[in-house]
Write a protein that holds these residues in place. Structure first.
Motif, PDB file in Angstrom:
ATOM      1  N   VAL A  88      -1.989  -3.264   4.168  1.00 48.75           N
ATOM      2  CA  VAL A  88      -3.199  -2.689   4.776  1.00 48.75           C
ATOM      3  C   VAL A  88      -3.390  -1.242   4.331  1.00 48.75           C
ATOM      4  O   VAL A  88      -4.512  -0.804   4.031  1.00 48.75           O
ATOM      5  CB  VAL A  88      -3.113  -2.773   6.317  1.00 48.75           C
ATOM      6  CG1 VAL A  88      -4.359  -2.166   6.955  1.00 48.75           C
ATOM      7  CG2 VAL A  88      -2.932  -4.221   6.753  1.00 48.75           C
ATOM      8  N   VAL A  89      -2.287  -0.498   4.273  1.00 52.02           N
ATOM      9  CA  VAL A  89      -2.367   0.900   3.832  1.00 52.02           C
ATOM     10  C   VAL A  89      -2.795   0.971   2.371  1.00 52.02           C
ATOM     11  O   VAL A  89      -3.573   1.848   1.975  1.00 52.02           O
ATOM     12  CB  VAL A  89      -1.005   1.596   4.043  1.00 52.02           C
ATOM     13  CG1 VAL A  89      -1.033   3.011   3.460  1.00 52.02           C
ATOM     14  CG2 VAL A  89      -0.658   1.645   5.517  1.00 52.02           C
ATOM     15  N   LEU A  90      -2.292   0.023   1.567  1.00 56.15           N
ATOM     16  CA  LEU A  90      -2.683  -0.011   0.156  1.00 56.15           C
ATOM     17  C   LEU A  90      -4.175  -0.288   0.006  1.00 56.15           C
ATOM     18  O   LEU A  90      -4.855   0.308  -0.840  1.00 56.15           O
ATOM     19  CB  LEU A  90      -1.864  -1.088  -0.566  1.00 56.15           C
ATOM     20  CG  LEU A  90      -1.812  -0.987  -2.093  1.00 56.15           C
ATOM     21  CD1 LEU A  90      -1.196   0.329  -2.522  1.00 56.15           C
ATOM     22  CD2 LEU A  90      -1.017  -2.155  -2.669  1.00 56.15           C
ATOM     23  N   ALA A  91      -4.683  -1.186   0.825  1.00 60.62           N
ATOM     24  CA  ALA A  91      -6.122  -1.473   0.793  1.00 60.62           C
ATOM     25  C   ALA A  91      -6.932  -0.248   1.230  1.00 60.62           C
ATOM     26  O   ALA A  91      -8.000   0.042   0.674  1.00 60.62           O
ATOM     27  CB  ALA A  91      -6.428  -2.662   1.703  1.00 60.62           C
ATOM     28  N   GLU A  92      -6.413   0.488   2.214  1.00 61.09           N
ATOM     29  CA  GLU A  92      -7.074   1.718   2.664  1.00 61.09           C
ATOM     30  C   GLU A  92      -7.099   2.747   1.538  1.00 61.09           C
ATOM     31  O   GLU A  92      -8.097   3.460   1.354  1.00 61.09           O
ATOM     32  CB  GLU A  92      -6.327   2.287   3.874  1.00 61.09           C
ATOM     33  CG  GLU A  92      -6.992   3.485   4.516  1.00 61.09           C
ATOM     34  CD  GLU A  92      -8.208   3.095   5.341  1.00 61.09           C
ATOM     35  OE1 GLU A  92      -8.279   1.928   5.739  1.00 61.09           O
ATOM     36  OE2 GLU A  92      -9.091   3.959   5.554  1.00 61.09           O
TER      37      GLU A  92
END
Length: 266
Positions: A46-50
């Motif tokens: 999720v952080v990577l997508a952010e």
């Protein structure tokens, strides 16, 4: 241990990134098992997508540029003040008597304690952030320089003077080289404190920057952006320390022969 294992153990990439692998794996596992509610704890995917979204919209590069510009301004003024002040206090008994209690007093006041009065003085401005960073850098740097000057063997100073060296040559050729390891350590420590002060100042008085991004994300409940800000801060400082500050400190210590090269390389 096999040849491949020994080669991997000596690899710089493995030594640098290896310790993070179990941390990221544990982070991913906790997120997948939903040990904590997803609204409060998100996984690395999720952080990577952010990260991709903020890069695509140009938000992260802009905030990162603002933070680095503020850090640069603070470091520049901090060094311009701290370096001459440190050598003055370290070499002048009168200056030391007059300033030492003040240095110890202000050293004990945390940078974040200055923020309320700094906001009153300068408002929510770049000057307020720069003031806090400079304050945070100057005192550890001055104290490190004084400690470094005290460690210069007095025999070297007497030997230089007996050979006819004046005060300026003693300063340039004996005092400065002898105290450089402590100066390097002071610069490294001061910049570390300055980096933390930058984030704290941006959270409270900033209108942009990584610290502001994290605080603004907390306000709207975007936990992934908060996590991303923390990771960016860690990576930036790690890169700055590993690529610039640590090599400078190690090279300085080795150059003046205060420790063995093997010890400095660790």
């Amino acid at each position: 241990m096999t040849v491949l294992a020994r080669r991997l153990a000596r690899s710089g990439a493995v030594r640098t990134l290896g310790p993070f692998v179990p941390v990221v794996a544990l982070w991913w596992l906790l997120a997948q098992l939903q040990v904590f509610p997803p609204a409060f704890f998100v996984g690395p995917d999720v952080v990577l997508a952010e990260l991709g979204g903020l890069l695509e919209r140009g938000i992260l590069p802009g905030y990162l540029s603002d933070s680095l510009t503020r850090l640069w301004n603070g470091v520049l003024f901090g060094l311009l003040i701290g370096l001459p002040l440190g050598f003055l206090v370290g070499m002048s008994p009168l200056a030391r008597r007059l300033t030492w209690p003040l240095l110890l007093f202000f050293q004990a006041i945390a940078d974040i304690a200055w923020l309320p009065i700094v906001i009153v003085w300068f408002g929510f401005s770049l000057t307020a952030v720069t003031f806090v960073i400079v304050y945070t850098i100057v005192f550890p740097l001055v104290l490190s320089i004084v400690a470094g000057i005290e460690q210069v063997p007095p025999e070297l100073v007497r030997a230089a003077r007996s050979l006819g060296a004046g005060r300026f040559r003693v300063f340039v050729e004996v005092i400065v080289p002898g105290s450089l390891p402590s100066v390097a350590s002071g610069v490294r420590t001061g910049l570390g404190y300055g980096w933390r002060a930058l984030v704290a100042a941006e959270i409270i008085v900033g209108t942009s920057g990584i610290g502001f991004m994290m605080f603004d994300a907390r306000r709207v409940g975007d936990v992934a952006e908060v996590f991303l800000g923390m990771i960016v801060l860690g990576i930036l400082w790690y890169a700055l320390d590993a690529l610039l500050l640590a090599p400078f400190e190690h090279a300085t210590v080795e150059r003046w022969g205060l420790v063995r090269q093997e010890a400095a390389a660790r």
